[in-house]
Write an enzyme that holds these catalytic residues in place. Structure first.
Site, PDB file in Angstrom:
ATOM      1  N   ASP A  45       0.844  -1.202   0.000  1.00  0.00           N
ATOM      2  CA  ASP A  45       0.000   0.000   0.000  1.00  0.00           C
ATOM      3  C   ASP A  45       0.883   1.258   0.000  1.00  0.00           C
ATOM      4  O   ASP A  45       0.378   2.381  -0.082  1.00  0.00           O
ATOM      5  CB  ASP A  45      -1.023  -0.005   1.146  1.00  0.00           C
ATOM      6  N   SER A  46       2.204   1.064   0.037  1.00  0.00           N
ATOM      7  CA  SER A  46       3.134   2.170  -0.219  1.00  0.00           C
ATOM      8  C   SER A  46       2.890   2.748  -1.609  1.00  0.00           C
ATOM      9  O   SER A  46       3.391   3.829  -1.932  1.00  0.00           O
ATOM     10  CB  SER A  46       4.589   1.696  -0.071  1.00  0.00           C
ATOM     11  N   ASP A  84      -1.237  -6.208  -0.475  1.00  0.00           N
ATOM     12  CA  ASP A  84      -1.246  -5.538   0.833  1.00  0.00           C
ATOM     13  C   ASP A  84      -2.647  -4.975   1.108  1.00  0.00           C
ATOM     14  O   ASP A  84      -3.138  -4.132   0.343  1.00  0.00           O
ATOM     15  CB  ASP A  84      -0.215  -4.399   0.770  1.00  0.00           C
ATOM     16  N   LYS A 114      -1.211  -9.449   2.821  1.00  0.00           N
ATOM     17  CA  LYS A 114      -0.520  -8.983   4.034  1.00  0.00           C
ATOM     18  C   LYS A 114      -1.436  -8.003   4.741  1.00  0.00           C
ATOM     19  O   LYS A 114      -2.153  -7.243   4.073  1.00  0.00           O
ATOM     20  CB  LYS A 114       0.802  -8.298   3.678  1.00  0.00           C
ATOM     21  N   GLU A 116      -1.630  -5.424   8.548  1.00  0.00           N
ATOM     22  CA  GLU A 116      -0.857  -4.859   9.654  1.00  0.00           C
ATOM     23  C   GLU A 116      -1.546  -5.122  10.995  1.00  0.00           C
ATOM     24  O   GLU A 116      -2.777  -5.066  11.084  1.00  0.00           O
ATOM     25  CB  GLU A 116      -0.698  -3.343   9.450  1.00  0.00           C
ATOM     26  N   GLU A 183       8.993  -4.143  10.867  1.00  0.00           N
ATOM     27  CA  GLU A 183       9.417  -2.840  10.323  1.00  0.00           C
ATOM     28  C   GLU A 183       9.912  -1.926  11.444  1.00  0.00           C
ATOM     29  O   GLU A 183       9.195  -1.698  12.445  1.00  0.00           O
ATOM     30  CB  GLU A 183       8.234  -2.190   9.578  1.00  0.00           C
TER      31      GLU A 183
HETATM   32  O1  KIV Z   1       3.507  -1.083   1.738  1.00  0.00           O
HETATM   33  C1  KIV Z   1       4.679  -1.501   1.779  1.00  0.00           C
HETATM   34  O2  KIV Z   1       5.493  -1.264   0.862  1.00  0.00           O
HETATM   35  C2  KIV Z   1       5.083  -2.289   2.933  1.00  0.00           C
HETATM   36  C3  KIV Z   1       6.522  -2.705   3.039  1.00  0.00           C
HETATM   37  C4  KIV Z   1       7.431  -1.574   3.184  1.00  0.00           C
HETATM   38  C5  KIV Z   1       6.720  -3.731   4.077  1.00  0.00           C
HETATM   39  O3  KIV Z   1       4.276  -2.579   3.749  1.00  0.00           O
END
Ligand code: KIV
Length: 267
Positions: A45-46, A84, A114, A116, A183
């Site tokens: 989600d970055s 994510d 993934k 959080e 992280e």
């Molecule tokens: O969203 C992302 O890129 C991440 C990684 C940096 C672990 O969660």
């Protein structure tokens, strides 16, 4: 075509070889990543920051994530593709979490998701795993909690906080996650968690004792110049490479060098 990497391949690497993970959000970058030897592609989600220009990841929607995941899986990479789950796509309840996790596999063609958080999302993790969707956990400086943390702060500092992090990691393992991102946690805390878990840990700003490492691909390629978190190593300076190519292109267009005959069609 490379033999696709499965969640079982990732789990069996623990204690044997380091796991290499990068982010990707589009077809072209994924093709380049696939030409290298990468185990996991995280459609992070970055994307909300590096692709959409947001200040945080909080504005990212499920539809955006499905779009990026489709762009990545269209490249048919051999790496395991993990989608994510964005902010508010799993926090509400189990039903919401299963439905959205399912979209990553059904529409996005990812192989895992993934999310959080630790104990507070255990019900959701268990429900997604029970729906046969592999889940990667994520603890430490989880960017979706940035306002609750009060900024980008290393997590797990001090005995209490380190103990809580370990407890959350063990709880996620019991809930069925196949791996865990750590992280921005102190090296020794990541080391202790990695030693205590049967599943692999993947670090970002968590030192060298994790079972693998992840970086945002634009960070490791040096596509941003102005900001570099301490944990980012730049393996190239693509910002300069791309800018130089663009400078040459524009000066050739302006001076009439490009396109010459070799780039033109005859009658
Ligand atoms: O969203 C992302 O890129 C991440 C990684 C940096 C672990 O969660």
């Amino acid at each position: 075509m490379k033999k696709p990497i499965t969640v079982h391949d990732i789990m069996s690497k623990k204690g044997k070889e380091q796991i290499v993970m990068v982010t990707s959000y589009d077809f072209t970058m994924t093709r380049i990543i696939d030409a290298s030897d990468i185990d996991i592609i995280l459609v992070g989600d970055s994307a909300g920051v590096v692709m959409a220009g947001g200040e945080t990841t909080l504005g990212v929607t499920m539809d955006q994530m499905i779009y990026h995941t489709k762009c990545v899986t269209k490249a048919r990479p051999g790496a395991l593709v993990v989608g994510d789950m964005p902010f508010m796509s799993y926090q509400i309840n189990k039903e919401q979490a299963i439905a959205n996790a399912g979209r990553f596999l059904q529409e996005g063609q990812a192989q895992a998701v993934k999310l959080e958080g630790g104990k507070r999302v255990l019900d959701q993790v268990k429900a997604i795993v029970a729906a046969d969707i592999p889940v990667m956990g994520h603890l430490g400086l989880t960017p979706q909690s940035i306002h609750a943390f009060g900024g980008h702060k290393v997590q797990g500092r001090g005995e209490e906080a380190a103990k809580a992090l370990l407890e959350n990691a063990l709880a996620l393992q019991d809930a069925g996650v196949f791996s865990l991102v750590l992280e921005c946690v102190p090296v020794n805390v990541a080391k202790e968690i990695t030693a205590a878990l049967k599943i692999p840990t993947i670090g970002i700003g968590a030192g060298s004792h994790c079972d693998g490492q992840v970086l945002v691909v634009q960070d490791l390629l040096g596509m941003f110049k102005e900001f570099r978190p301490r944990f980012v190593k730049r393996y190239a300076t693509l910002f300069d490479v791309i800018k130089d190519a663009l400078d040459t292109y524009s000066s050739e267009v302006r001076s009439g060098i490009f396109p010459d005959e070799s780039f033109s069609f005859k009658e």
